[in-house]
Design an enzyme around this catalytic site. Structure first.
Site, mmCIF file in Angstrom:
data_model
loop_
_atom_site.group_PDB
_atom_site.id
_atom_site.type_symbol
_atom_site.label_atom_id
_atom_site.label_comp_id
_atom_site.label_asym_id
_atom_site.label_seq_id
_atom_site.Cartn_x
_atom_site.Cartn_y
_atom_site.Cartn_z
ATOM 1 N N SER A 288 40.653 35.107 39.578
ATOM 2 C CA SER A 288 40.889 36.372 40.272
ATOM 3 C C SER A 288 42.301 36.384 40.827
ATOM 4 O O SER A 288 42.854 35.340 41.154
ATOM 5 C CB SER A 288 39.892 36.560 41.424
ATOM 6 O OG SER A 288 40.173 37.743 42.139
ATOM 7 N N ASP B 12 31.988 39.269 39.033
ATOM 8 C CA ASP B 12 32.141 40.699 38.787
ATOM 9 C C ASP B 12 31.183 41.376 39.750
ATOM 10 O O ASP B 12 30.054 40.923 39.940
ATOM 11 C CB ASP B 12 31.826 41.077 37.342
ATOM 12 C CG ASP B 12 32.295 42.491 37.025
ATOM 13 O OD1 ASP B 12 33.406 42.863 37.452
ATOM 14 O OD2 ASP B 12 31.553 43.244 36.360
#
Length: 200
Positions: free
Chosen positions: A5, A69
């Site tokens: 990320s 996610d």
């Protein structure tokens, strides 16, 4: 541990939650490793997108990789924006524009039908090919105005059910939100697996 990320707030949130099980764990984000081609998040589920990102991360870095996610699923919108949450108002990603669009879409929806939940899937992929996915949810409702300056995404519009007051996720302390959040639930479920891996 590598976290696939670039979202600094998400990385910090994950570091805080993992630290409960793994004090002092070092979490590297995308900006801490050599650049690689990130996969297009084209899967229809949170689990599928999390695995896609984790597999790409472990392949590129050789490190055990976590990826998540997550998104907002609104009852009155048949579960949308769902996996499209970050891109709900179109490219480029823009939280303010997404929030305005959501408010417009729910403008005529009465309070008792504004239920929603945040969902999160966290995938762990290892260099040997092993993988595991955990999930978490946080139920609540969408309010009619933006409140708070913490968090990110739709937090300013979302009042979680599992609290004593009426704070939005963006008004809660980081610790209070971590205890009940979708990401907190999924990370706490996978943290013991990560701990065992790192100890071995």
């Amino acid at each position: 541990m590598f976290l696939a990320s670039r979202n600094a707030k998400k990385i910090e949130e994950m570091r805080r939650i993992l630290d409960e099980h793994l004090p002092g764990i070092e979490v590297l984000g995308l900006d801490d490793v050599a650049a690689y081609d990130e996969p297009v998040e084209d899967q229809p589920t949170f689990e599928g997108n999390a695995l896609l990102k984790a597999r790409a991360g472990v392949e590129a870095t050789g490190l055990p990789t976590l990826a998540d996610d997550s998104g907002l699923c609104v009852d009155a919108l048949n579960g949308m924006p769902g996996v499209l949450s970050a891109r709900w108002s179109g490219p480029p990603k823009d939280d303010a524009r997404n929030n305005r669009l959501l408010l417009d879409q729910l403008d005529d929806v009465p309070g008792h039908r504004r239920g929603a939940e945040f969902r999160c899937a966290v995938a762990l992929c290892l260099p040997d090919g092993a993988q595991q996915v955990t999930t978490g949810e946080m139920r609540g409702r969408i309010i009619r105005e933006l409140r708070g300056s913490g968090g990110f995404g739709y937090d300013v519009l979302f009042v979680p059910d599992d609290q004593d007051g009426e704070l939005t996720a963006a008004e809660m302390t980081a610790e209070a939100k971590d205890r009940i959040s979708h990401r907190g639930h999924s990370l706490r479920a996978i943290a013991p697996v990560v701990a065992d891996l790192l100890r071995s």
